[in-house]
Design a protein around this motif. Structure first.
Motif, short mmCIF file in Angstrom:
data_model
loop_
_atom_site.label_atom_id
_atom_site.label_comp_id
_atom_site.label_asym_id
_atom_site.label_seq_id
_atom_site.Cartn_x
_atom_site.Cartn_y
_atom_site.Cartn_z
N SER A 120 44.57 41.99 42.47
CA SER A 120 45.28 43.27 42.64
C SER A 120 44.64 44.10 43.76
O SER A 120 45.35 44.76 44.53
N PRO A 133 47.76 48.11 39.87
CA PRO A 133 46.62 48.70 39.17
C PRO A 133 45.40 47.77 39.19
O PRO A 133 45.53 46.58 38.97
N THR A 141 45.69 43.09 34.73
CA THR A 141 47.10 42.98 35.08
C THR A 141 47.81 42.23 33.96
O THR A 141 47.48 41.10 33.66
N ASP A 157 51.93 39.85 42.19
CA ASP A 157 50.60 39.90 41.57
C ASP A 157 50.77 39.23 40.20
O ASP A 157 51.76 39.46 39.53
MG LIG Z 1 45.09 42.35 38.52
#
Ligand SMILES: [Mg+2]
Ligand SMILES: Nc1nc2c(ncn2[C@@H]2O[C@H](COP(=O)(O)OP(=O)(O)OP(=O)(O)O)[C@@H](O)[C@H]2O)c(=O)[nH]1
Length: 274
Positions: A120, A133, A141, A157
């Motif tokens: 991320s 985030p 995540t 992601d």
């Molecule tokens: Mg992540």
């Protein structure tokens, strides 16, 4: 969400992507690889696999270069990066864009890898502002996120998936075992100390300025130094163990990394035994 569902999600993402970026922790490049996902990408000639060694700020350059050479000789394209120091993030973006044929205008890439490797963080830098985030907590995540990086490039992601091949001791070393999920944090902390001592015998001594002969002795001295005591005054080893493990997961205070020479030696032994 159960682990198997994350796995299904990542497989689906790989299927839908032109470029798959596997993000490794530069401290543990061979331990953090996922052969299963790599093979899945390699079986499909229309897909490209890129290996990113992130967190190179935590490893000496000569070690990073050795790994790059080793994986390169194995036929992989490797990009060392540091999201923290914004090292080689534009190289990463350009490599993703040039990984596919010129006539392909729209590119979908996905970032895969163990929890906490910096997927991320890297995507956020590519995007140019915080969109995915980030957290020092492995497994942060939870769901898929699609981010449009440029008109041409869309990146997914994915949540980090812990490989079933990793032992608990390896997960603890990699910094992806949550202390609160361990049935016995004291044993977990001993295991961490033992694993690190096997790779770099001076690393813990240096990080915490504690002399010790064994993992249990280290944990006792660590509890003392951090004033972790129960109500009656006895050392609170459980709490000390959790603190040690959490610091290892979040702060990477202990300078430790896999030895590329050791990897080559083991690989040779394996090949000779086949
Ligand atoms: Mg992540
Ligand atoms: N030292 C260092 N830390 C980094 C780097 N990149 C990310 N981190 C830290 O590593 C932790 C995890 O980063 P994330 O970007 O959330 O990792 P992730 O791979 O998305 O993790 P999951 O979502 O759990 O799979 C955070 O504390 C980051 O600040 C880096 O290049 N160097």
């Amino acid at each position: 969400m159960p682990k198997d569902d994350y796995d299904t999600m990542v497989r689906k993402m790989i299927k839908g992507s032109d470029v798959v970026v596997e993000v490794l922790d530069a401290r543990f490049p061979s331990l953090s690889r996922s052969g299963r996902y790599e093979r899945m990408v390699q079986r499909d000639p229309t897909k490209r696999l890129l290996i990113v060694m992130n967190k190179v700020d935590l490893v000496p350059d000569h070690v990073v270069n050795k790994w790059k050479g080793i994986f390169g000789r194995e036929g992989f394209k490797v990009i060392p990066t540091s999201a923290r120091e914004r090292l080689s993030t534009s190289v990463l973006r350009n490599t993703i864009l040039s990984a596919v044929k010129d006539d392909m205008f729209y590119i979908t890439a996905c970032f895969i890898g163990l929890p906490n490797t910096g997927k991320s963080s890297l995507i956020n830098i590519l995007k140019g502002r915080s969109s995915a985030p980030v957290a020092p907590i492995p497994g942060f995540t939870k769901a898929l996120q699609a981010l449009r990086i440029t008109t041409r490039l869309k990146i997914y992601d994915t949540p980090g998936v812990v490989s079933k091949r990793l032992t608990m001791a390896q997960q603890i070393l990699l910094g992806i075992a949550k202390p609160e999920k361990l049935s016995d944090p004291v044993k977990g902390a001993w295991s961490l100390v033992q694993s690190i001592d096997e790779i770099n015998p001076n690393a813990i001594k240096k990080a915490y300025e504690i002399e010790y002969e064994s993992p249990p002795e280290f944990l006792e001295k660590f509890a003392e130094k951090r004033h972790k005591r129960k109500k009656g005054g006895d050392l609170d080893l459980d709490t000390a163990a959790r603190v040690l493990l959490t610091e290892h997961n979040n702060k990477a205070r202990i300078a430790v990394w896999e030895d590329p020479e050791d990897y080559l030696k083991k690989k040779k032994e394996k090949e000779e035994n086949v």
